[in-house]
Design a protein around this motif. Structure first.
Motif, PDB file in Angstrom:
ATOM      1  N   GLN A  52       0.843  -1.182   0.000  1.00  0.00           N
ATOM      2  CA  GLN A  52       0.000   0.000   0.000  1.00  0.00           C
ATOM      3  C   GLN A  52       0.886   1.241   0.000  1.00  0.00           C
ATOM      4  OE1 GLN A  52      -3.282  -0.300  -0.315  1.00  0.00           O
ATOM      5  NE2 GLN A  52      -3.119  -2.533  -0.274  1.00  0.00           N
ATOM      6  N   HIS A  87       2.589   4.907  -1.168  1.00  0.00           N
ATOM      7  CA  HIS A  87       3.029   5.489  -2.426  1.00  0.00           C
ATOM      8  C   HIS A  87       4.203   4.744  -3.046  1.00  0.00           C
ATOM      9  CE1 HIS A  87       5.381   7.450   0.738  1.00  0.00           C
ATOM     10  NE2 HIS A  87       6.311   7.640  -0.167  1.00  0.00           N
ATOM     11  N   VAL A  88       4.490   5.130  -4.311  1.00  0.00           N
ATOM     12  CA  VAL A  88       5.427   4.408  -5.157  1.00  0.00           C
ATOM     13  C   VAL A  88       6.606   5.300  -5.514  1.00  0.00           C
ATOM     14  CG1 VAL A  88       5.709   3.555  -7.526  1.00  0.00           C
ATOM     15  CG2 VAL A  88       3.807   2.760  -6.141  1.00  0.00           C
ATOM     16  N   ARG A 137      -0.297   6.138  -5.515  1.00  0.00           N
ATOM     17  CA  ARG A 137      -0.631   5.031  -4.617  1.00  0.00           C
ATOM     18  C   ARG A 137      -0.511   3.711  -5.369  1.00  0.00           C
ATOM     19  NH1 ARG A 137      -2.967   4.637   0.268  1.00  0.00           N
ATOM     20  NH2 ARG A 137      -4.135   2.754   0.774  1.00  0.00           N
ATOM     21  N   TYR A 138       0.058   2.717  -4.696  1.00  0.00           N
ATOM     22  CA  TYR A 138       0.313   1.437  -5.362  1.00  0.00           C
ATOM     23  C   TYR A 138      -0.976   0.656  -5.587  1.00  0.00           C
ATOM     24  CZ  TYR A 138       1.944  -3.204  -6.434  1.00  0.00           C
ATOM     25  OH  TYR A 138       2.153  -4.407  -7.053  1.00  0.00           O
ATOM     26  N   THR A 139      -1.078   0.133  -6.804  1.00  0.00           N
ATOM     27  CA  THR A 139      -2.093  -0.871  -7.131  1.00  0.00           C
ATOM     28  C   THR A 139      -1.456  -1.867  -8.083  1.00  0.00           C
ATOM     29  OG1 THR A 139      -2.921   0.332  -9.058  1.00  0.00           O
ATOM     30  CG2 THR A 139      -3.971   0.821  -6.931  1.00  0.00           C
ATOM     31  N   LEU A 163      -1.253  -0.327 -11.443  1.00  0.00           N
ATOM     32  CA  LEU A 163      -0.178   0.652 -11.604  1.00  0.00           C
ATOM     33  C   LEU A 163       1.127  -0.048 -11.940  1.00  0.00           C
ATOM     34  CD1 LEU A 163       0.864   3.566 -11.437  1.00  0.00           C
ATOM     35  CD2 LEU A 163       1.272   3.187  -8.992  1.00  0.00           C
ATOM     36  N   ARG A 164       1.382  -1.177 -11.341  1.00  0.00           N
ATOM     37  CA  ARG A 164       2.614  -1.891 -11.636  1.00  0.00           C
ATOM     38  C   ARG A 164       2.643  -2.338 -13.095  1.00  0.00           C
ATOM     39  NH1 ARG A 164       5.621  -6.274 -12.028  1.00  0.00           N
ATOM     40  NH2 ARG A 164       7.549  -6.363 -10.824  1.00  0.00           N
ATOM     41  N   MET A 181      10.191  -5.991  -6.413  1.00  0.00           N
ATOM     42  CA  MET A 181      10.027  -4.661  -5.826  1.00  0.00           C
ATOM     43  C   MET A 181      10.417  -4.694  -4.358  1.00  0.00           C
ATOM     44  SD  MET A 181       5.906  -4.696  -6.164  1.00  0.00           S
ATOM     45  CE  MET A 181       4.955  -6.121  -5.664  1.00  0.00           C
ATOM     46  N   GLN A 221       9.984  -2.864  -0.515  1.00  0.00           N
ATOM     47  CA  GLN A 221       9.154  -2.031   0.333  1.00  0.00           C
ATOM     48  C   GLN A 221       9.974  -1.578   1.533  1.00  0.00           C
ATOM     49  OE1 GLN A 221       5.822  -4.749   1.013  1.00  0.00           O
ATOM     50  NE2 GLN A 221       4.515  -3.230   0.033  1.00  0.00           N
ATOM     51  N   THR A 270       6.944   1.799  -1.779  1.00  0.00           N
ATOM     52  CA  THR A 270       7.251   0.712  -2.701  1.00  0.00           C
ATOM     53  C   THR A 270       8.080   1.261  -3.851  1.00  0.00           C
ATOM     54  OG1 THR A 270       5.173  -0.357  -2.152  1.00  0.00           O
ATOM     55  CG2 THR A 270       6.282  -1.105  -4.149  1.00  0.00           C
ATOM     56  N   THR A 271       9.218   0.654  -4.125  1.00  0.00           N
ATOM     57  CA  THR A 271      10.069   1.123  -5.212  1.00  0.00           C
ATOM     58  C   THR A 271      10.235   0.030  -6.254  1.00  0.00           C
ATOM     59  OG1 THR A 271      12.212   2.076  -5.807  1.00  0.00           O
ATOM     60  CG2 THR A 271      12.222   0.427  -4.074  1.00  0.00           C
TER      61      THR A 271
END
Length: 587
Positions: free
Chosen positions: A330, A332-333, A359-361, A364-365, A384, A386, A396-397
């Motif tokens: 969850q 931001h990215v 925001r991660y979903t 989005l990935r 990824m 976290q 999350t990167t």
């Protein structure tokens, strides 16, 4: 634990010890406690607490969560190629730790020399037979037994040994009056009875381990002084002759200086003489109730001081890595980009900037992966990471990297020095033209290390998929500048070239790397053009989360033009950017 983290922890530990010892040294002065016996125990406890500080406190341990993506999303990452060497330049942290370790080894060797010296003193000294009446009487009055010898190698009485204790007396002691001889002998026999030599050896080892810390040396000096004051008072209590004993101290104080580094209890250290005589002449009686109150207060203050030191200068352990399979993060990215050649690198960074902070979903990935592959087909968005922030949220990167190289292999050995360059080219000729695979790279490096055991290699970024894969072979020795057709390029060491900087943009510490407690050195090889601009920058080594920030800064640097016979030339050099959590990036 990395060298940088170990160095930062050593600095933090040194600061904690300084806070604790400073508070512990100030309290007896403020509370006017002048009681050698309790002060000896107090300072010894302070030394033990200082040594045990790392084990008595919780270590900060950052949490890094590695989340494997769901099986329905993205292509699994392929391991990167063999990393390039970090070079021959030693990072500051490793150099500093090396100096401290060398100092500790030197101190321990000095102690070993001291033990051998004491053994020689024991062998060379002449037995004192028959014992003077004063010395014999002192043995009886103290209830201790030790061999007594006379040695011209010592400037004052020296006592050492545990199972076979020995007292060495200089010839000058035998010229003293009987009362002085009695006091001196009682002093040495009391050291034997108290087993002070064992404590002295332990203190010498502590001093050797923390030889660099002035607070530790001050604390050891206070312990030695308090021990001598305790024995002085016991001597006066036995002899009931204060004046002759003080006169003996003054008489021996005028002799040749003794080596304080000797692992033995010395009768007299000249820097302690005034304090010892002052303590004998102005002996103050302190009530038990006052002592209990003062040391109870001191214990409380020291506990607070230790807590402040630990909170202000925390020790950090290596990050804890947790792997979660198929978890959905969850918050931001953040997207990092590395490994692409220009101009693809710039285009990729501009495109990925659109996703920063969203925001991660799972959608989005997938969107990030599609956008990356529109610019560089086959681009990878691997596992990824976290990072848990202090507030409890997750960042999350995604690390966007080029696809695995594919195409015929070409091998570049131009950065090796002769004769290794010719030998390497001959040994690796059979690999050129074969299709690149990670297994083939391993074979190439295995063969390369038969020529140069320190050789490492990596494939250079491809501009187009399918074009030849250039495998760069370098050595941990200083790299050689790549050839230039007109010959107007020279190689300059990084330290020399750094002095020519005229404009130096400071790297920004990536917030994600700071939260993950990531630090280290990012190394580049660079070509500086004739006007002093960075014309070509190649990443050699460094963490992906740090490499992008370092590269963005270095690309803005400018240097003074380099002249060769009055003509401007290009320069091949190496550039290091050091990221440490204690400070801003160090160049």
């Amino acid at each position: 634990m990395s060298a940088a983290l170990l160095w930062n922890n050593l600095l933090a530990y040194s600061a904690q010890v300084l806070v604790l010892v400073a508070a512990g040294g100030l309290l007896p002065f403020l509370l006017r406690v002048r009681h050698p016996r309790t002060q000896l125990v107090y300072f010894q406890a302070l030394l033990v607490a200082s040594l045990l500080l790392p084990m008595l406190q919780p270590w900060h341990r950052p949490l890094v969560v590695m989340t494997q993506p769901a099986a329905t999303v993205a292509v699994p990452a392929t391991p990167d190629s063999t990393p390039a060497p970090a070079g021959t330049r030693i990072p500051f942290e490793k150099a500093a730790l090396g100096v401290l370790a060398a100092g500790a080894v030197a101190r321990f060797l000095w102690l070993l020399v001291g033990f051998l010296r004491l053994r020689r003193y024991r062998v060379d000294a002449a037995p004192l037979q028959p014992l003077p009446e004063a010395v014999s009487d002192a043995r009886v009055r103290t209830g201790a037994d030790a061999e007594v010898r006379v040695s011209e190698a010592v400037g004052g009485p020296v006592t050492f040994g545990y199972r076979r204790p020995i007292i060495l007396l200089p010839p000058a002691v035998l010229d003293q009056p009987a009362e002085a001889q009695f006091g001196i002998a009682c002093h040495e026999f009391l050291h034997v009875r108290r087993r002070d030599w064992l404590f002295t050896v332990c203190e010498e080892f502590a001093g050797a381990l923390l030889w660099f810390h002035p607070a530790v040396w001050w604390l050891l000096g206070q312990i030695r002084l308090a021990r001598e004051q305790v024995v002085d008072r016991a001597v006066v209590s036995i002899t009931e002759a204060r004046e002759p004993y003080v006169q003996a101290l003054l008489a021996l104080g005028g002799g040749q200086p003794q080596l304080d580094l000797a692992p033995a209890t010395l009768f007299l250290r000249k820097r302690h003489l005034a304090n010892r005589i002052h303590s004998l002449l102005r002996e103050v009686t302190v009530s038990k109730k006052r002592l209990v109150a003062c040391y109870a207060l001191s214990a409380g203050v020291l506990a607070v001081a230790a807590w402040l030191g630990v909170v202000s200068f925390p020790l950090e352990a290596s990050p804890v890595v947790q792997i979660q399979q198929g978890a959905i993060p969850q918050d931001h990215v953040s997207v990092s980009v590395s490994g692409f050649p220009e101009p693809v690198l710039t285009r990729m960074r501009e495109r990925m900037a659109e996703f920063q902070g969203r925001r991660y979903t799972m959608e989005l990935r997938s969107e990030i992966a599609r956008a990356a592959r529109e610019i560089a087909p086959g681009a990878r968005v691997p596992t990824m990471f976290q990072i848990e922030t202090p507030e409890g949220s997750l960042v999350t990167t995604f690390s966007v990297t080029p696809p695995p190289p594919s195409g015929p292999v070409q091998i570049d050995v131009s950065r090796l020095a002769e004769p290794a360059q010719t030998a390497m080219r001959t040994q690796l000729a059979s690999y050129e033209g074969r299709q690149y695979t990670s297994e083939l790279l391993s074979e190439i490096m295995k063969t390369a290390r038969t020529v140069d055991p320190s050789a490492t290699g990596r494939p250079l970024p491809q501009k187009l998929q399918g074009e030849p894969v250039m495998v760069l072979i370098v050595s941990r020795a200083a790299p050689v500048a790549p050839p230039l057709a007109n010959g107007l390029r020279i190689q300059v060491s990084g330290a020399v070239q750094q002095k020519k900087l005229t404009s130096q943009a400071k790297p920004t510490y990536p917030p994600l790397a700071r939260q993950a407690r990531i630090q280290g050195t990012v190394r580049f090889t660079a070509v500086i053009d004739k006007e002093g601009h960075v014309a070509n920058l190649t990443l050699v080594s460094g963490h992906p989360l740090l490499a992008q920030a370092a590269q963005e800064a270095v690309e803005q640097w400018t240097y003074q033009p380099t002249l060769l016979n009055g003509e401007q030339v290009e320069v091949f050099t190496d550039i290091d950017v050091n990221f440490t959590l204690a400070t801003m990036p160090v160049l």
